[in-house]
Each structure stands twice: as C-alpha cells, then as structure tokens.
Design a protein around this motif. Structure first.
Motif, PDB file in Angstrom:
ATOM      1  N   VAL A  71      -5.974   1.656  -3.177  1.00 22.05           N
ATOM      2  CA  VAL A  71      -4.946   2.471  -2.519  1.00 22.05           C
ATOM      3  C   VAL A  71      -4.650   3.722  -3.346  1.00 22.05           C
ATOM      4  O   VAL A  71      -4.494   4.822  -2.804  1.00 22.05           O
ATOM      5  N   GLN A  72      -4.581   3.595  -4.652  1.00 19.80           N
ATOM      6  CA  GLN A  72      -4.312   4.746  -5.505  1.00 19.80           C
ATOM      7  C   GLN A  72      -5.452   5.766  -5.461  1.00 19.80           C
ATOM      8  O   GLN A  72      -5.222   6.972  -5.530  1.00 19.80           O
ATOM      9  N   MET A  73      -6.682   5.287  -5.349  1.00 18.08           N
ATOM     10  CA  MET A  73      -7.810   6.215  -5.158  1.00 18.08           C
ATOM     11  C   MET A  73      -7.632   7.033  -3.886  1.00 18.08           C
ATOM     12  O   MET A  73      -7.803   8.261  -3.875  1.00 18.08           O
ATOM     13  N   GLY A  74      -7.313   6.313  -2.814  1.00 17.55           N
ATOM     14  CA  GLY A  74      -7.115   7.015  -1.543  1.00 17.55           C
ATOM     15  C   GLY A  74      -5.981   8.019  -1.600  1.00 17.55           C
ATOM     16  O   GLY A  74      -6.091   9.134  -1.080  1.00 17.55           O
ATOM     17  N   ALA A  75      -4.865   7.651  -2.254  1.00 16.77           N
ATOM     18  CA  ALA A  75      -3.731   8.574  -2.380  1.00 16.77           C
ATOM     19  C   ALA A  75      -4.103   9.792  -3.218  1.00 16.77           C
ATOM     20  O   ALA A  75      -3.685  10.922  -2.920  1.00 16.77           O
ATOM     21  N   ALA A  85       9.464   3.766 -10.575  1.00 16.47           N
ATOM     22  CA  ALA A  85      10.150   2.922  -9.597  1.00 16.47           C
ATOM     23  C   ALA A  85       9.185   2.406  -8.527  1.00 16.47           C
ATOM     24  O   ALA A  85       9.141   1.202  -8.226  1.00 16.47           O
ATOM     25  N   PHE A  86       8.428   3.339  -7.956  1.00 20.66           N
ATOM     26  CA  PHE A  86       7.473   2.919  -6.925  1.00 20.66           C
ATOM     27  C   PHE A  86       6.378   2.034  -7.523  1.00 20.66           C
ATOM     28  O   PHE A  86       5.900   1.097  -6.877  1.00 20.66           O
ATOM     29  N   GLY A  87       5.969   2.335  -8.766  1.00 16.34           N
ATOM     30  CA  GLY A  87       4.952   1.510  -9.415  1.00 16.34           C
ATOM     31  C   GLY A  87       5.426   0.087  -9.631  1.00 16.34           C
ATOM     32  O   GLY A  87       4.680  -0.879  -9.428  1.00 16.34           O
ATOM     33  N   TYR A  88       6.705  -0.060 -10.060  1.00 14.02           N
ATOM     34  CA  TYR A  88       7.266  -1.396 -10.252  1.00 14.02           C
ATOM     35  C   TYR A  88       7.325  -2.147  -8.923  1.00 14.02           C
ATOM     36  O   TYR A  88       6.920  -3.314  -8.826  1.00 14.02           O
ATOM     37  N   GLY A  89       7.820  -1.473  -7.900  1.00 11.47           N
ATOM     38  CA  GLY A  89       7.904  -2.112  -6.585  1.00 11.47           C
ATOM     39  C   GLY A  89       6.537  -2.505  -6.060  1.00 11.47           C
ATOM     40  O   GLY A  89       6.357  -3.599  -5.516  1.00 11.47           O
ATOM     41  N   ALA A  90       5.546  -1.618  -6.262  1.00 13.44           N
ATOM     42  CA  ALA A  90       4.191  -1.921  -5.794  1.00 13.44           C
ATOM     43  C   ALA A  90       3.626  -3.131  -6.530  1.00 13.44           C
ATOM     44  O   ALA A  90       3.015  -4.013  -5.920  1.00 13.44           O
ATOM     45  N   SER A  91       3.835  -3.172  -7.847  1.00 14.10           N
ATOM     46  CA  SER A  91       3.312  -4.288  -8.633  1.00 14.10           C
ATOM     47  C   SER A  91       3.905  -5.617  -8.167  1.00 14.10           C
ATOM     48  O   SER A  91       3.193  -6.617  -8.016  1.00 14.10           O
ATOM     49  N   GLU A 144     -10.965 -21.888  -8.858  1.00 15.80           N
ATOM     50  CA  GLU A 144     -11.459 -20.620  -9.376  1.00 15.80           C
ATOM     51  C   GLU A 144     -11.723 -19.597  -8.276  1.00 15.80           C
ATOM     52  O   GLU A 144     -11.337 -18.431  -8.403  1.00 15.80           O
ATOM     53  N   ASP A 145     -12.398 -20.000  -7.204  1.00 11.67           N
ATOM     54  CA  ASP A 145     -12.759 -19.028  -6.175  1.00 11.67           C
ATOM     55  C   ASP A 145     -11.536 -18.489  -5.449  1.00 11.67           C
ATOM     56  O   ASP A 145     -11.443 -17.286  -5.177  1.00 11.67           O
ATOM     57  N   ILE A 146     -10.607 -19.360  -5.118  1.00 15.08           N
ATOM     58  CA  ILE A 146      -9.392 -18.889  -4.447  1.00 15.08           C
ATOM     59  C   ILE A 146      -8.553 -18.049  -5.406  1.00 15.08           C
ATOM     60  O   ILE A 146      -7.918 -17.068  -5.002  1.00 15.08           O
ATOM     61  N   ASN A 147      -8.562 -18.379  -6.683  1.00 14.10           N
ATOM     62  CA  ASN A 147      -7.864 -17.562  -7.671  1.00 14.10           C
ATOM     63  C   ASN A 147      -8.516 -16.189  -7.798  1.00 14.10           C
ATOM     64  O   ASN A 147      -7.824 -15.183  -8.014  1.00 14.10           O
ATOM     65  N   GLN A 148      -9.850 -16.108  -7.650  1.00 13.47           N
ATOM     66  CA  GLN A 148     -10.542 -14.817  -7.679  1.00 13.47           C
ATOM     67  C   GLN A 148     -10.066 -13.932  -6.528  1.00 13.47           C
ATOM     68  O   GLN A 148      -9.844 -12.722  -6.700  1.00 13.47           O
ATOM     69  N   ILE A 149      -9.896 -14.517  -5.354  1.00 16.74           N
ATOM     70  CA  ILE A 149      -9.388 -13.755  -4.208  1.00 16.74           C
ATOM     71  C   ILE A 149      -7.994 -13.225  -4.501  1.00 16.74           C
ATOM     72  O   ILE A 149      -7.683 -12.048  -4.234  1.00 16.74           O
ATOM     73  N   SER A 150      -7.148 -14.066  -5.067  1.00 12.39           N
ATOM     74  CA  SER A 150      -5.785 -13.658  -5.393  1.00 12.39           C
ATOM     75  C   SER A 150      -5.765 -12.543  -6.437  1.00 12.39           C
ATOM     76  O   SER A 150      -5.012 -11.570  -6.311  1.00 12.39           O
ATOM     77  N   THR A 151      -6.603 -12.659  -7.457  1.00 10.84           N
ATOM     78  CA  THR A 151      -6.654 -11.644  -8.511  1.00 10.84           C
ATOM     79  C   THR A 151      -7.098 -10.298  -7.958  1.00 10.84           C
ATOM     80  O   THR A 151      -6.560  -9.248  -8.331  1.00 10.84           O
ATOM     81  N   PHE A 152      -8.063 -10.311  -7.060  1.00 17.83           N
ATOM     82  CA  PHE A 152      -8.533  -9.062  -6.458  1.00 17.83           C
ATOM     83  C   PHE A 152      -7.415  -8.379  -5.675  1.00 17.83           C
ATOM     84  O   PHE A 152      -7.235  -7.166  -5.756  1.00 17.83           O
ATOM     85  N   VAL A 153      -6.674  -9.161  -4.930  1.00 20.52           N
ATOM     86  CA  VAL A 153      -5.571  -8.586  -4.149  1.00 20.52           C
ATOM     87  C   VAL A 153      -4.494  -8.026  -5.074  1.00 20.52           C
ATOM     88  O   VAL A 153      -3.962  -6.936  -4.849  1.00 20.52           O
ATOM     89  N   ALA A 154      -4.185  -8.738  -6.136  1.00 21.10           N
ATOM     90  CA  ALA A 154      -3.082  -8.335  -7.019  1.00 21.10           C
ATOM     91  C   ALA A 154      -3.379  -7.072  -7.805  1.00 21.10           C
ATOM     92  O   ALA A 154      -2.470  -6.293  -8.087  1.00 21.10           O
ATOM     93  N   SER A 155      -4.630  -6.842  -8.169  1.00 21.07           N
ATOM     94  CA  SER A 155      -4.940  -5.707  -9.051  1.00 21.07           C
ATOM     95  C   SER A 155      -5.860  -4.688  -8.407  1.00 21.07           C
ATOM     96  O   SER A 155      -5.532  -3.500  -8.314  1.00 21.07           O
ATOM     97  N   ASN A 156      -7.019  -5.128  -7.939  1.00 18.51           N
ATOM     98  CA  ASN A 156      -8.033  -4.178  -7.489  1.00 18.51           C
ATOM     99  C   ASN A 156      -7.664  -3.468  -6.198  1.00 18.51           C
ATOM    100  O   ASN A 156      -8.004  -2.298  -6.012  1.00 18.51           O
ATOM    101  N   ALA A 190       0.824  -1.206   0.000  1.00 17.42           N
ATOM    102  CA  ALA A 190       0.000   0.000   0.000  1.00 17.42           C
ATOM    103  C   ALA A 190       0.861   1.260   0.000  1.00 17.42           C
ATOM    104  O   ALA A 190       0.553   2.240  -0.686  1.00 17.42           O
ATOM    105  N   LEU A 191       1.964   1.253   0.761  1.00 14.35           N
ATOM    106  CA  LEU A 191       2.864   2.411   0.799  1.00 14.35           C
ATOM    107  C   LEU A 191       3.466   2.673  -0.575  1.00 14.35           C
ATOM    108  O   LEU A 191       3.482   3.822  -1.063  1.00 14.35           O
ATOM    109  N   LEU A 192       3.942   1.647  -1.230  1.00 15.47           N
ATOM    110  CA  LEU A 192       4.542   1.819  -2.558  1.00 15.47           C
ATOM    111  C   LEU A 192       3.504   2.286  -3.574  1.00 15.47           C
ATOM    112  O   LEU A 192       3.796   3.145  -4.417  1.00 15.47           O
ATOM    113  N   SER A 193       2.292   1.770  -3.499  1.00 17.83           N
ATOM    114  CA  SER A 193       1.236   2.213  -4.408  1.00 17.83           C
ATOM    115  C   SER A 193       0.895   3.672  -4.175  1.00 17.83           C
ATOM    116  O   SER A 193       0.711   4.439  -5.133  1.00 17.83           O
ATOM    117  N   GLY A 194       0.811   4.060  -2.905  1.00 13.25           N
ATOM    118  CA  GLY A 194       0.509   5.458  -2.593  1.00 13.25           C
ATOM    119  C   GLY A 194       1.589   6.396  -3.094  1.00 13.25           C
ATOM    120  O   GLY A 194       1.293   7.459  -3.665  1.00 13.25           O
TER     121      GLY A 194
END
Length: 704
Positions: free
Chosen positions: A240-244, A173-179, A223-235, A113-117
């Motif tokens: 966090v970027q909205m909040g920043a 740089a921060f975007g790469y680290g956040a990703s 599929e369901d556990i992969n959906q959880i992972s996908t949400f964490v990785a992207s959404n 979250a810090l790197l994304s912000g």
C-alpha cells in the motif's frame, strides 16, 4: 588393447551425454538474439539520444508509455502468481490468492490500506518540505510564498516548519493506526483460517486422513497459516505504501517539473519487471526449501515420539546422523534461497538510486538553465528516492508473497480433502438400537495391499458377547472399522439391525458404538477429563462408577491427586494397562448399546483382566459386545466365537467349549496357550502359531 566392450561405453569420462551438444547449441541459440538485441538498443540510444530525450520530455507520452508497460508487467505476473502451484483448469475459475486470503474482511482491509496510504503521503510531504526549508534559508526568502501573502523570512520559515511538524505528527499517528489495524486484520485472518481448516480436518474421513502425515498437517495448521498472517501484517502494508508513493510522485512531477518527469517514471516498469522476474525464479527454490524443512520437522517429531524405542535399541547415534544429514540438506536449501533472495533488493536499490541521481542531475541543469524554478525543484529532490526506496521492498515483498501463495496452496489442499457425509443419512436413536451386526459378502482391501476381507459373511447376534480371534491380518480390526464407517467396503454390505450402515446418520451410528482400541489415546489432561471425554455432562458419581467397572478406581485412588492427576502427553505418565482401563471407563460412561473391544485387555495383568471380565459381564448384559482378541482367555466366556483366517475367511464358529472339543485350529491354539501342547515341528504350522498373536506368545513359550 581395449576390451570388446570399451567402444560401447557411453558412461566413460570422455563420453558425451545424450543431448549435450544440442543443449550447447540451444544455449547459444537463445543467447545470441539477446546479445544482438541489447547491442542494437545501445547503438540506437547513442545515435538517437537527442531525439529520444526530446521525445521523453513530453510528460504525458512518458506517463502513458510507463503506465502501459507497468500494467503489462503486473498483469502478467499477477496471472502467473494466481496459477502457481495449481492446475490451469482449477485456477481458471478461482479468485486471486490475495482475494481468497482477505475473504470477508474487506472493510477492515480498506481501513488499514487508507491509514497506510495517509501515513505514506504524510512522510513524503515531510521529506518534500525539508529541502524547501533549506532553500528558503539559503536564499533568504521565497518569492512563491510571498505571492501568496506570506512575507518575511521568519513568517515563511514558521509556515514551512509548522507544515513539516504537522506532516510528522500525521505520519506517526496514521502509521500507528495502520500498524494496529493491520495486525488486528492479520490476527483475524489467522484465527479464521486456522479455525476453518481445523474444523475441516475434523470432518475429513479417517481413510483420507490416514494418507496424510500428521506432522505435515500440523505444520500447515501452525507455520503455513502463520505465514499468511505475517504477510498480511507487514508486507501488505509495504504494498500500500508503494502505491501511495507512486500516486504522489506522478502528479507532483507532472505539475512541478514535467520536463524531467520521465526520469522519475522510467524505473517503475523496470523495477516491476525485475521483481516479478526474480519472483518466478524463486518458485522452485522456495518449494525445495519448504519441502526440506517439512521433512526435517517430521523426522524430529517422529523421533521425539519414539524416544523410548531409540533408547532401548541404542540407536541414538544413528538418529543423530540422520537428523544431521537432513539438517545439512535443509541448510543448503536455505542458503540457495537466501542467495536468490539477496539479489533483487540490491538491483532495485540501484534502480532507485539511479532515479535520484538522474533527478538531481537533470533538475539541476534545468534550474541553471532557467527552465525550472528553484521553488518547484526543491520538493522534488528527495521524492523519487523515497518512492524508489519503498519500491525497492517489492523484491522482499514478492519473495514473501511467493511463500504465502505456496503456504496458501498447502492450506487449501487440506480443504480439498473429502469430508464425511455427517449431515446425510437416516437419524437413529441409541435407545432404539438392538445391536445385531451382519457382514454380507464383504470385500475390502487397504490401498496397495492384498484384500483384508474376501467375500466375508458373518452375523453377530444382538445383546450377546461375540469373540473374533485368528491370525494377525485376518481382518478382525477391519470388521470394526467398517462398522464404524472409518472405511467403506469395496463390495458387499455391513448391516446394523438389518440396515446398511451407509444409510444411517454418521454421528448417530458412532454414538451407538463404543470403540476401545489396543492402543487407546489419552489427552494431556486429568484422569477425570479423559474419562468424561464424550460424556461431558456426566456427574462425578457416574464417573467413579464407570472407573470402578473398568477396574481403574484402585490405581486412581492410590494417586496423590486422584482423578485430578494429569496423565501427560498421550498418557505418558501411565502404564499401558492403566491407559486401557481409563479408555474402558470412558466407553462405559458413554453407555452405548454396542461395544467393540479391540485387544482392550491385552496390556493388563491376569488379575486385572479377571476383574475387568467380571465387570464387563455385568455391564454387557443385554448389550452387544464384540471382543477382538489374540489371548483366547479373553473370549472364553463369549456367547459365540468366530475363528477368522487369512482374507477374513470364517474358519470355525461356536462357543469356547464347542471349539475346544472340535479339534480344529481353535483347539490347537487353546492347547498351546494353556501349556498342554508343544509347538509342532512343521515349519508351516509353527509360522501360523506365531502369527496368531504376539500377546499370547509368552504363554505359548511356557508350553514348549
């Protein structure tokens, strides 16, 4: 002239559905206050426009109203999402879904979250500097920078360009680290949830897992556990970027242009409300879509397993039609979900664009009026647009969040399945088991079915071979499942060496019993790995000796790769008899004191059965063996035979010789299978004989 019943037909084309009028009245009753309220708001805005603008020009008041409104909307939506899909009493004591997803990974989440912000702040700084550079070149200098000691257009331009370049590098740089960190966090969460869920499933009681569709359980684990992972990785990165963006937008307007701050703040609660509003409406749509997709996936999986059956019954077109219909329903659900998901982003983009246009309009007028310095207005031109662009992703993020909450609900539902009490019970060493088995007044019924056992009592002596024969549905396999504690009796007791099996340590109990079913399961591995399964430390010599005892060594040695031959999924590369011999070898290698053979030789030919029978006589010496069979030749040399009737009733008991000469049910079945007696003409007797076993039906026909 109408018939006598025509006046009483409520289903005719002109008939009114019950409650239709009330629904129409209720509908107009609901919309009328909304229309009047909207009209009043428009009228008030027109009449009190100047006063309203003057009121909104107070930035702290605007910020306060915006904060209160946004907090109320978010809190309401947060609570609804927390209780979605679960009873209120259950949701009351549970943490929010996001906190349950993150679990013990809070530190890595904080770093991501810090790197994304920081990446988002650098991006907004870059876009804030771009208009300032354009204004600097257009005006030929900046008096603001000159006051801070930066004189000359070239120096000022170099400073701003250098700052923009630094912001650009920081953003990348921060975007790469956040990703990277977000993806690592998502993978860690996926691994953690899948491992824990699978571990839980492995410890679930068989009676509970039988109620679940395997294809749905597999869908949850993948599929369901992969959906959880996908949400964490992207959404979550988007959130966090909205909040920043908002964290930088608000103080920037308060410091540089407080008189037009309201135009940047006003869309925030509106956007939040719209996002949660569409989120609520999408719940039912997503649930229907997921259900249709699961139904289609389940049917396809079932058809793939039944490929041979479909081919042999020439029902390919029937199954194609069924899959086509399920696919059509799934497509309709997906289209409905797509329509509902397409509206929110466009409305949110409209809100963001309106904020940008309003900023340019009001800010430009303030600059022309001399109330807002050009240097202060320049950095603010694009900031609302950037912030609203990030905020416009709230719609798709909310959509994915709902899918994730739904997926999490299905995962946690598996976690709520009852576990077997593995850690409970009295320890029992296999070497100390004598093998006496007793059923004492046992009653048991499968859910929704008549009792399989009704007050059944029988004793299986230790160190002997006991046969269980009888009609299908007489409860023979149920006896084995109760002994293995796959199920528990509704009443009565199952004893091993005089001890109730429910008081014994479950792993010790099952290690002491070798269970070979009529349809043994083989893993997609080599023959050696399948035989060694459960006895992983066995030597090659022990493995070969077990295969020889089970009569499997002959066909294994004839294979090009021998024991290293892969058997395919569910042992598809082997015949039924070969699979049963490998399963027997697996049990023999484990060397348990009690062995249950549930139709374990039904798929082998007579010669192979004779080989196995001779081997089991040697292997079964001083060992308790329970042989469940329809083919009476399988239990011919048993020390004791129980003939079971409907409801687990013990109709006859004795050795083969005793039962054959007794003239009862066993005598009739033996004569029919031996070909020395014709089928009776009585319909009831004929039905009983046919029910007594499909495996002996060919022998039975020979005797007709």
């Amino acid at each position: 002239m109408p018939g006598p019943t025509s006046a009483a037909q409520p289903d005719g084309p002109t008939a009114r559905q019950p409650g239709a009028e009330s629904r129409r009245t209720g509908g107009s009753g609901r919309w009328l206050p909304r229309i009047l309220g909207a009209s009043g708001a428009v009228a008030a805005a027109i009449v009190g426009g100047p006063f309203l603008l003057k009121l909104l020009s107070r930035p702290l008041l605007t910020l306060g109203l915006t904060t209160v409104a946004t907090a109320g909307v978010v809190r309401r939506g947060w609570r609804k999402s927390d209780s979605a899909g679960q009873p209120s009493d259950e949701a009351a004591g549970r943490r929010h879904p996001l906190r349950r997803i993150i679990g013990p990974h809070k530190r890595k989440f904080a770093l991501a979250a810090l790197l994304s912000g920081l990446s988002q702040l650098a991006e907004m700084a870059l876009f804030a500097l771009s208009p300032s550079i354009v204004l600097l070149v257009a005006k030929g200098g900046s008096s603001t920078l000159a006051r801070y000691g930066v004189s000359g257009v070239t120096g000022q331009l170099s400073l701003l360009v250098g700052a923009a370049g630094t912001a650009c590098l920081a953003m990348a740089a921060f975007g790469y680290g956040a990703s990277v960190v977000w993806r690592q966090l998502a993978q860690t969460i996926e691994d953690d949830w899948r491992t824990r869920t699978y571990e839980h499933i492995q410890q679930v009681a068989p009676s509970e897992l039988e109620k679940e569709r395997i294809s749905k359980v597999n869908s949850v684990l993948s599929e369901d556990i992969n959906q959880i992972s996908t949400f964490v990785a992207s959404n979550m990165n988007d959130v966090v970027q909205m909040g920043a963006s908002l964290a930088l937008l608000i103080p920037a307007f308060l410091l540089l242009a407080p008189q037009i701050a309201w135009i940047a703040f006003a869309p925030i609660p509106i956007v939040a409300w719209l996002s949660f509003r569409f989120h609520e409406r999408a719940v039912a749509v997503h649930a229907a879509t997921d259900e249709r997709r699961a139904e289609l996936s389940s049917r396809i999986t079932e058809n793939l397993h039944a490929h041979t059956t479909i081919k042999s019954t020439v029902t390919e077109q029937h199954e194609i039609a069924r899959i086509t219909e399920l696919n059509r329903k799934c497509s309709e659900a997906n289209r409905a979900s797509g329509r509902s998901s397409a509206i929110p982003p466009q409305i949110l983009r409209l809100a963001g664009g309106s904020a940008l246009v309003g900023t340019v309009l009001l800010g430009g007028r303030a600059v022309l009026a001399g109330t807002l310095p050009t240097a202060a207005f320049g950095p603010l031109i694009e900031m609302p647009g950037i912030a609203m662009l990030k905020l416009s992703r709230l719609g798709s993020t909310t959509d994915q969040y709902q899918r994730t909450v739904t997926a999490l609900g299905r995962v946690e539902r598996l976690h709520r399945l009852p576990l077997e009490p593995v850690a409970e019970g009295r320890p029992m060493a296999s070497q100390q088991v004598k093998g006496e088995i007793e059923l004492r007044n046992v009653n048991f019924a499968y859910p929704g079915r008549p009792p399989a056992l009704r007050d059944t009592s029988l004793v299986i002596p230790p160190g002997r071979t006991t046969g269980l024969v009888g009609a299908s549905g007489a409860g023979k396999t149920t006896v084995a499942k109760l002994l293995m504690r796959f199920h528990h009796p509704d009443r009565g007791r199952v004893l091993l060496d005089g001890v109730d099996v429910r008081t014994l340590a479950l792993p010790d109990l099952r290690r002491a019993i070798g269970y070979v079913t009529q349809e043994p399961f083989l893993f997609d591995a080599t023959i050696a790995e399948n035989i060694r399964y459960g006895a992983f430390d066995a030597t090659d010599q022990e493995l070969v000796a077990a295969a020889r005892t089970a009569g499997a060594d002959a066909f294994v040695d004839s294979l090009p790769d021998g024991y290293d031959t892969r058997v395919g999924e569910r042992g598809a590369a082997l015949s039924g008899g070969q699979k049963q011999r490998i399963a027997l070898a697996r049990t023999i290698l484990r060397d348990p004191p009690v062995i249950i053979l549930d139709e374990a030789t039904s798929a082998v030919d007579n010669e192979t059965e004779a080989i196995i029978q001779r081997a089991l006589q040697v292997f079964g010496t001083d060992r308790t063996m329970v042989v469940i069979a329809h083919r009476l030749s399988t239990v011919q040399k048993a020390d004791q035979i129980y003939v079971m009737g409907p409801g687990g009733l013990v109709a006859e008991q004795g050795t083969h010789e005793e039962l054959v000469t007794r003239g009862g049910t066993y005598t009739t079945l033996w004569q029919l299978q031996a070909g020395t007696r014709h089928l009776p003409d009585d319909k009831t007797a004929r039905t009983f004989v046919i029910r007594s076993g499909g495996s002996g039906f060919q022998d039975l026909k020979k005797g007709c």
